[in-house]
Write an enzyme that holds these catalytic residues in place. Sequence first.
Site, PDB file in Angstrom:
ATOM      1  N   GLU A 248      -3.689  -6.542  -2.365  1.00 47.42           N
ATOM      2  CA  GLU A 248      -3.457  -5.483  -1.383  1.00 47.42           C
ATOM      3  C   GLU A 248      -4.754  -4.787  -0.983  1.00 47.42           C
ATOM      4  OE1 GLU A 248      -0.607  -1.636  -0.493  1.00 47.42           O
ATOM      5  OE2 GLU A 248      -0.811  -2.351  -2.555  1.00 47.42           O
TER       6      GLU A 248
ATOM      7  N   GLU B  28       7.204   0.977   1.384  1.00 48.14           N
ATOM      8  CA  GLU B  28       6.384   1.812   0.511  1.00 48.14           C
ATOM      9  C   GLU B  28       5.922   3.062   1.258  1.00 48.14           C
ATOM     10  OE1 GLU B  28       3.191   1.033  -2.997  1.00 48.14           O
ATOM     11  OE2 GLU B  28       2.527   0.602  -0.962  1.00 48.14           O
TER      12      GLU B  28
END
Length: 307
Positions: A186, A283
């Site tokens: 990420e 998220e």
Amino acid sequence: MNRRDFVKKKMVVSAALGFGGAGVLSAAEWNPKKEQKPFNLNYAPHLGMFKESAGNDPIDQLNFMADMGFTAFEDNEMKGRDQSLQEKMAKAMMERGISMGVFVAHEIYWDKPNLASGDASLREKFLKEIKESIEVAKRVNAKWMTVVPGHVDLRLRKGYQTANVIESLKRACSLLEPHGLTMVLEPLNFHNHPGLFLTDSPQAFEICKSVDSPSCKILFDIYHQQIQEGNLIPNIDACWDEIGYFQVGDNPGRNEPTTGEINFKNVFKHIHSKGFTGIVGMEHGNSMEGKKGELAVIEAYRITDSF
């Protein structure tokens, strides 16, 4: 470990949500017991997102997500949960047809280097944590786990750091490949997470190409990449072969789609048109508190997923 501190503030929800407006449920019409049709994409809420509607029990929350049409779930904290709860959650997800998304695979070094440094002891610690995460993944039927290489090493040139990261990831892949598991890297934006090694989608693409393994892919977080680089759809296309997972959050505010500047309807339509069948992790926070805010999140996804 709390991987993310979501922005906590009240915002006026986008007029597009239009409580009581045409085609959108009003608060008075809200019926959490009525099952909703699945979405086009596999959006994955997290624990706490619907606790006002479902209660605090994780199993009740999973059932609520399924009732609302969500077909996936992610949990950054899954690795740290009690094994018996992991097993109960896995059973509930299997019964309700929910796919398990990412959990955080290892300790993330937010303010000091680990994988970029090439330090042998830190590499071994990372690999030990990957081995532990493999067992968690098996237990909860997960296919993906999040990896963040940590902070830059200011004493090393970028090329050396990149080589160190690639070597660590190659060794991790040798552990993951036999189990068909994938770590997703990420990139994180400079504003929320200053000083981290991995920030850009082209950088993640280069690393994944160098590692050259089905067990090492990109977690393309649309919130982070909007801040870091923008140009979302072209960058998604450029990275497509190495993207294994998406996460979302609107900017500014890191709340549900329609509360910020990102045209999520177009982005989701584009991802869907390319045949993506993986998970899109939610998220982000809720822009409003209480059941009304939870309804706003669901309606935001209904609106942006309508194509």
